[in-house]
Design an enzyme around this catalytic site. Structure first.
Site, short mmCIF file in Angstrom:
data_model
loop_
_atom_site.label_atom_id
_atom_site.label_comp_id
_atom_site.label_asym_id
_atom_site.label_seq_id
_atom_site.Cartn_x
_atom_site.Cartn_y
_atom_site.Cartn_z
N MET A 1 -9.53 1.19 -7.18
CA MET A 1 -8.53 0.17 -7.31
C MET A 1 -7.12 0.69 -7.14
SD MET A 1 -6.21 -0.89 -9.80
CE MET A 1 -5.09 -2.22 -9.58
N PRO A 2 -6.82 1.91 -7.56
CA PRO A 2 -5.42 2.34 -7.48
C PRO A 2 -4.90 2.24 -6.04
CG PRO A 2 -6.73 3.93 -8.70
CD PRO A 2 -7.68 2.97 -8.07
N VAL A 3 -3.74 1.61 -5.90
CA VAL A 3 -3.12 1.48 -4.59
C VAL A 3 -1.65 1.87 -4.69
CG1 VAL A 3 -4.70 -0.33 -3.80
CG2 VAL A 3 -2.56 -0.98 -4.90
N GLN A 40 -6.09 3.77 -2.25
CA GLN A 40 -5.53 3.51 -0.93
C GLN A 40 -4.02 3.71 -0.99
OE1 GLN A 40 -6.56 -0.25 0.82
NE2 GLN A 40 -8.72 0.01 0.39
#
Length: 147
Positions: A1-3, A40
């Site tokens: 999830m980290p973007v 991402q």
């Protein structure tokens, strides 16, 4: 999830931007202790004619000042709630250093914004992260128990 989305003025050479993607992704993963395949990072280039520095269009500022002294890169991250303040400070410092070094600027000019996302307000494949992550963590624990 980290973007993470890194906003820079357009005009940096593509090889430099690709190197920034590589190094920022690695630093991001290390700082938040996440597997690299889970995050991402992308770059958004902003037209210097449509970006103001001290109230003047950046294309005009860049005619009289080196890019590294004028540009103020912005890093916006979305992270799930629950990370420690120490970890957040580390990711801010590490990514600021990488962006400044790769782009040839001053880390004090880099800005970072972290948006905390509650797991019920982020979906993975249409499933709230609170449910998706619980299932993933349970599967990982079961896999480790049988190993």
């Amino acid at each position: 999830m980290p973007v993470a989305n890194i906003h820079v003025l357009a005009g940096h050479p593509r090889p430099v931007l690709k190197q920034l993607l590589r190094e920022a992704s690695a630093a991001f993963a290390r700082a938040i202790e996440a597997p690299p395949e889970r995050l991402q990072v992308w770059i958004t280039e902003v037209d210097p004619e449509l970006y103001a520095i001290a109230g003047e269009p950046a294309d005009e500022v860049l005619q009289r000042m080196p890019r590294g002294q004028a540009e103020i890169p912005l890093i916006r991250m979305a992270l799930m709630e629950g990370r420690s303040t120490e970890m957040l400070h580390r990711v801010m410092a590490d990514l600021s250093e990488v962006v400044a070094r790769v782009l040839g600027g001053d880390p004090r000019r880099v800005r970072v914004q972290i948006d905390h996302i509650h797991p019920d307000r982020w979906a993975i494949g249409g499933v709230p992260a609170s449910r998706a992550r619980a299932a993933e963590l349970a599967a990982r624990a079961a896999s480790q128990a049988t190993a």
